[in-house]
Design an enzyme around this catalytic site. Structure first.
Site: not given
Ligand code: NDP
Length: 302
Positions: A171, A240
């Site tokens: 990745k 990141k």
């Molecule tokens: P987001 O920032 O949209 O979502 C992150 C989620 O994690 C939120 O729902 C947040 O909840 C939750 N979260 C954070 N901290 C905690 C915790 N301590 N306990 C429980 N839940 C938690 O990120 P993405 O979905 O965009 O990305 C997630 C991962 O996937 C990353 O590593 C990213 O690099 C990867 N990725 C993203 C892509 C994209 O197109 N977006 C594509 C491919 C990979 P809350 O908001 O309530 O804090």
């Protein structure tokens, strides 16, 4: 299978929706924002108080969190997945993070009798919604085969890439290339526009020429050509990912000259106020350094 799903963000929520609608009994929890968990509950999922409760209720827990830090907090922290882990349970982590953090988490879960797959994804939010993600899986092959029916609810390209941690490595390579393609697209298109070319024509022609990258399809329509940058994939998450690669290169004493420039541009774009916008705003930033805009009309950063 009883599936637990933790991390209902831009990626996690559409992925979890597909797990629930595929018929798996699903539980989840929430962090700051309860709305995505409530939405999943409306489809039939149970909302539990902590990651430990989710692990107790599940045969298999999926995590997709922003970075290593949140992954470690959710798995190893107080009321984390580890507290609810017992022999036979499986953790599949789909976060884009480092192999080192993945190994630390895997060691802890395995010491409690659990099993772990490392399974980052690519394809973005549209593929997450359609269940067409590419999933790069590190870990035991037979464990992957046991978990494949659940992964198939989310992805079509499910590739075994080696031991736990190798998913993160594959990745990381993809992210370096995706970020570089995006930024060079911004720079080259800015030059073309400054020389009088129409960006739509550039897209049409380069699409079937040797300069083509899939990033053009992913981030020209709907983003750069329209001046709209709602995420999508947040710029700070791409920053990141590129920094993970640069840090790995530093530890390995490897030069990564182009990636260093990409990292600096992402930092500058973030510092300009675009960190929570879609990462394609970094190409908008690069073009704006030359005082060029690739779209007509106003810009919406998020
Ligand atoms: P987001 O920032 O949209 O979502 C992150 C989620 O994690 C939120 O729902 C947040 O909840 C939750 N979260 C954070 N901290 C905690 C915790 N301590 N306990 C429980 N839940 C938690 O990120 P993405 O979905 O965009 O990305 C997630 C991962 O996937 C990353 O590593 C990213 O690099 C990867 N990725 C993203 C892509 C994209 O197109 N977006 C594509 C491919 C990979 P809350 O908001 O309530 O804090």
């Amino acid at each position: 299978m009883n599936v637990g799903f933790i991390g209902l963000g831009a990626m996690g929520l559409p992925m979890a929706r597909r797990i629930v609608t595929a018929g798996h009994r699903t539980s989840t929890t929430f962090h700051r924002n309860r709305a995505p968990a409530d939405e999943l509950a409306s489809l039939g999922a149970a909302v539990l108080a902590t990651p430990a409760d989710v692990a107790r209720a599940s045969d298999l827990v999926i995590t997709i969190l922003p970075t290593d830090r949140e992954l470690k907090e959710v798995v190893l922290g107080a009321s984390g997945v580890l507290q609810g882990c017992s022999p036979g349970k499986v953790l599949i982590d789909m976060t884009t993070g480092t192999a080192v953090a993945m190994q630390e988490v895997a060691d802890a879960i395995e010491a409690a009798g659990g099993e772990v797959l490392d399974a980052p994804v690519s394809g973005g939010t549209p593929a997450a919604a359609q269940g067409t993600l590419t999933i790069m899986v590190g870990g035991d092959r037979s464990l992957l085969e046991r978990c494949r029916p659940v992964l198939e609810a989310m992805g079509t390209q499910i590739v075994h890439v080696g031991a736990v941690g190798q998913g993160k490595v594959v990745k990381m390579v993809n992210q370096v290339m995706a970020a570089a393609h995006l930024l060079v697209l911004g720079e080259a298109f800015a030059l073309g526009v400054r020389c009088g070319a129409d960006p739509h024509t550039l897209y049409e022609v380069v699409k079937s020429s040797s300069g083509y990258s899939r990033m053009m399809d992913l981030r020209l329509p709907g983003f750069l050509l329209e001046g709209r940058f709602e995420p999508g994939f947040r710029l700070d998450l791409m920053k990141k990912d590129v920094n993970l690669a640069l840090e790995s290169a530093r530890v390995l004493n490897m030069p990564m000259l182009m990636t260093a420039a990409v990292g600096q541009l992402l930092s500058a774009a973030s510092a300009s106020g675009r960190g929570d916008a879609d990462f394609s705003a970094a190409a908008h930033y690069v073009a704006s350094m030359a005082n060029v805009q690739l779209h007509e009309g106003p810009t919406r950063l998020g």
